[in-house]
Design an enzyme around this catalytic site. Structure first.
Site, PDB file in Angstrom:
ATOM      1  N   HIS B 214       0.771  -3.210  -1.322  1.00  9.65           N
ATOM      2  CA  HIS B 214       0.326  -3.626  -2.657  1.00  9.65           C
ATOM      3  C   HIS B 214       1.142  -2.835  -3.670  1.00  9.65           C
ATOM      4  CE1 HIS B 214      -3.455  -5.992  -1.754  1.00  9.65           C
ATOM      5  NE2 HIS B 214      -3.011  -5.628  -0.563  1.00  9.65           N
ATOM      6  N   CYS B 245      -7.618  -7.420  -9.082  1.00  9.32           N
ATOM      7  CA  CYS B 245      -8.563  -8.044 -10.006  1.00  9.32           C
ATOM      8  C   CYS B 245      -7.894  -8.193 -11.359  1.00  9.32           C
ATOM      9  CB  CYS B 245      -9.824  -7.196 -10.135  1.00  9.32           C
ATOM     10  SG  CYS B 245     -10.937  -7.865 -11.373  1.00  9.32           S
ATOM     11  N   ASN B 254      -0.899  -7.856  -4.244  1.00  7.25           N
ATOM     12  CA  ASN B 254       0.091  -7.704  -3.194  1.00  7.25           C
ATOM     13  C   ASN B 254       1.484  -7.661  -3.814  1.00  7.25           C
ATOM     14  OD1 ASN B 254      -1.307  -8.360  -0.360  1.00  7.25           O
ATOM     15  ND2 ASN B 254      -2.250  -9.615  -1.933  1.00  7.25           N
TER      16      ASN B 254
END
Lengths: 306, 306
Positions: B214, B245, B254
Site C-alpha cells: 500500500h 478510505c 493499494n
C-alpha cells in the site's frame, strides 16, 4: 537471494530546494515573511543546505524577485548553507552582495530545453557560465551545477546518457563542486536511472554527483533507491513535495523531503533531519500556499495522529 | 558502479486487486454494473488475474455483498483468472457455486490484527483454513494465501520476519499455491522489505511469493523494486490506487497498477498490460466513485494530453 548493497552510503546529505525550486512556480506571490519562516522551520528540522532563492531577472521568475531582500533579512544559522541560483554575472553580483554561501547554475541536457529555459544553446550556456564560475570561485563561493532533463526532455523525448556525461564532465572541469542530475519532468524510472548512472560512474565519482527527482509519475523514491545503491550520497528534495503547478493536476513537484527521510530512516542511513519538525514545516508552508501537502509520508503521519 | 540485477524477472504477473481490496472500503455502495464494467475494462487492458469479489459475511463487508451476483453476471474472458476471497467453508461454497477460478485466504502476522480483522488467533485462523484449503483443492481450485501486516501492525508495531516466515511456511504446507506478503498499512520501507525477503528467500523460492504494498507512506514502488531485484515476479496492485478510505486523508490505498506498469516498462520487464487502456479503466471507476485518481503516472499522462 537479496543483494548486499555495499556501496550504499551510511550518511546522506539532503539538499532542500523547496524555498527555490518549490516556490518558484507558485501562481500567487508568497510573502517574504512566509519564505523567511520556511527557512527557519527547515533549519529547525535539521536541514543544513537550503536553496533559498534565485538571482534571475525578476520578470522571468517574479516569485523570486525578493531573493535579495530574503537573504538580507534571514537569520543565518551556524552550519547551514544558504544557496542561490545565479544564471549569469549579474545574478552572481547580487548573490555576492547579499552573502550567499554557495551558488548554482543550470544547464540542460537537451538543446530544445536549453533554448526554451535559458534562451541559448548548451554550448552558449557553458560559455556564459565560465566567467560566473571563475568569479564565484575567486570570491570563495563553491558552485553547484544542475543538469535538467537528464532522463527525458518535454520537447525532444529521450536524452542519451552520453549527452549527460559530456555536460557533467564539462561542468566539473569548469569548477563546479558537484553536479545535480535533474529529472525535471519526472519521467524517469529505476531502469533509466540505472542506465544513466552506469554510464556516468565509471568516469565520475559518486561524491561529485547528486540526484534531483520530481515525483510526477510516482517514480522518485525508486529512482533514489537506485542512486543510493550506486553510492550517491546527495539528494535534492523539497519539503511537502513543493513545486510544479498547483493548478495543473499531474504536474507534480519535487520529491517530498519527508518521503525521502522516511525511506532513509528505514534503510538506516543517517541524515540529521527530525521528521516531526519537518512535517510541521511542510504543513505551515502548505497552509500559506493553500495547497495540499504532496508528501504521502507527511499525510500518513498527520492522519495517524488524528 | 551500478549493480547488475541478474535475479530480476523478465516477466511479471500483475494481480489486480482493485475490484476487491480496492472497493471493499468505499463508503457508498458501488453499483453492480460499475463493478462489471471495471472487470471488463481491466480485462480489456490485458490484466489476466482479477480479484473480483469476496465471499465474506455481507454484514462485515457490505460492499462485497453482491459478489455472488457479480460472478454470475460477469463476462468470463478466456485466459483471465477471476478470483475471490473465501475466509471460511461458507465462503468457499459460495465461490464454488458461482464458479470462481481461484480463491484466497487471509492470515495476519500479528496476533492483535488477526483478532481485530478475523476474530481469532493466528493458530485458530490456520485451523479454520485447513478444511477450506483441502476442499478447494479437492474441487480443483488453486488457493492463494495472504499474510497481512508483514512489515508492521497498527496495534503491535513491528512484526518480525520470523513470524512471517513461520506463517508463510504453514500456508504453503497447507496447500496454498503462493503467499502474498501484504504491507497492509503501508509503513514498510525498502530496508524493511530487504530484511524480510532476506529472511524468507533462503527457504521459500521467489516463485511461491507475491508482494502486496500500500502506498500510504509513498514507499510502494521502492519496495517493489527491492522485491523485483530479489527475483519476485508476482505483484499485487489496484488500478487508480483504489483502496483505503477516501474520507481519511493519508489512509492511502493499494499501490496503483498504472504506477507499477510504468516502473516495469522502464525496467524492460514484460507484463502484458496496455497502459493507455488501464488509465481509462482507472478514470472510469474513479468517476463512478467520485474520488481522485491516486495513480501519479495516470495523472501525469492525463495532464500531458490536455
Amino acid at each position: 537471494m537479496v543483494e548486499q548493497h555495499t556501496q550504499r552510503p551510511t550518511r546522506v546529505r539532503l539538499i532542500e530546494v523547496g524555498p527555490r525550486d518549490g516556490l518558484q512556480n507558485e501562481p500567487h506571490p508568497v510573502p517574504l515573511s512566509a519564505k523567511h519562516q520556511l527557512l527557519e522551520d527547515l533549519a529547525d528540522a535539521g536541514l543544513d543546505y537550503l536553496e533559498a532563492g534565485s538571482f534571475v531577472h525578476p520578470q522571468r521568475v517574479p516569485q523570486m524577485a525578493d531573493s535579495d531582500a530574503l537573504f538580507q533579512a534571514m537569520n543565518r544559522r551556524c552550519g547551514v548553507t544558504y544557496a542561490a541560483l545565479t544564471p549569469n554575472m549579474k545574478g552572481l553580483e547580487r548573490a555576492l552582495a547579499v552573502g550567499a554561501d554557495e551558488v548554482a547554475l543550470f544547464a540542460a541536457s537537451s538543446e530544445t530545453f536549453s533554448q526554451k529555459n535559458i534562451n541559448c544553446s548548451i554550448a552558449e550556456s557553458l560559455e556564459r557560465f565560465a566567467p560566473v564560475i571563475a568569479a564565484a570561485t575567486n570570491a570563495g563561493l563553491p558552485v553547484r551545477g544542475y543538469i535538467s532533463c537528464v532522463l527525458g526532455c518535454p520537447y525532444e523525448g529521450a536524452v542519451t546518457p552520453g549527452a549527460v556525461l559530456t555536460l557533467t564532465r564539462e561542468l566539473l572541469a569548469m569548477g563546479c563542486r558537484e553536479v545535480s542530475l535533474g529529472d525535471t519532468i519526472g519521467v524517469g524510472t529505476a531502469g533509466d536511472t540505472e542506465r544513466l548512472l552506469a554510464h556516468l560512474l565509471p568516469e565520475v565519482g559518486p561524491e561529485r554527483l547528486a540526484v534531483h527527482f520530481h515525483d510526477t509519475y510516482g517514480q522518485a523514491l525508486a529512482n533514489i533507491l537506485v542512486a543510493l545503491n550506486a553510492g550517491i550520497a546527495t539528494i535534492d528534495s523539497a519539503v511537502a513535495g513543493l513545486g510544479g503547478c498547483p493548478f495543473a493536476p499531474g504536474a507534480a513537484g519535487n520529491v517530498a523531503t519527508e518521503d525521502v527521510v522516511y525511506l532513509l530512516n528505514g534503510l538506516g542511513i543517517e541524515h540529521g533531519v527530525d521528521l516531526d519538525k519537518l512535517i510541521l514545516a511542510g504543513e505551515r508552508i502548505c497552509s500559506v500556499l493553500e495547497r495540499d501537502n504532496a508528501s504521502r509520508a507527511a499525510r500518513a503521519y498527520l492522519n495517524r495522529r488524528t
